[in-house]
Design a protein around this motif. Sequence first.
Motif: not given
Length: 171
Positions: A143-148
């Motif tokens: 899982r990754f967020t956009v900000r990551a």
Amino acid sequence: MISRPKSDEYSPFAAGYIGLVPDENVIEKLEQLMASSYQLFSGLTEEQGAYTYAPGKWTVKQALGHMIDTERTFAYRTLVFSRNHIELPGFDQDIYVANHDVNNISVKNLAEEFRATRLSNLYMIKGFSDEQLLRDGIASSSRFTVRAFVYMLAGHELHHLNIFRDRYGIA
């Protein structure tokens, strides 16, 4: 300002990149890196671009080509995740490098390509809402967020700049 992602917003592998990003405005850091990396790479000779620090290691041009490929891949993931939660496959950097005849491209053109790619990505990132920056998806089975991924863009570049300095003797 885009706040630093929390550790549950990216894979353990990505922590190495994100940890390299200083506690400052990440957009300003990306802009500063764009300018300094362009200056560094556009000032290299073709001989320097063809240099490799050990047999079987990438040339400077191949490493810069890899940085461009990764910039595009991470930016694509930010775009996709900002619009829709989805699962994307990983990418094998060695396959990408092996299938790109980057050593026949001038180092100056590669420097321009990197700068143009980063500039385009900055326009996209600056357009994300706070809500979009927190959206997520799956890449490389994590899982990754956009900000990551925004932070990973900066961290990946910093990682390679360290390698250029320490192993290639440029920076």
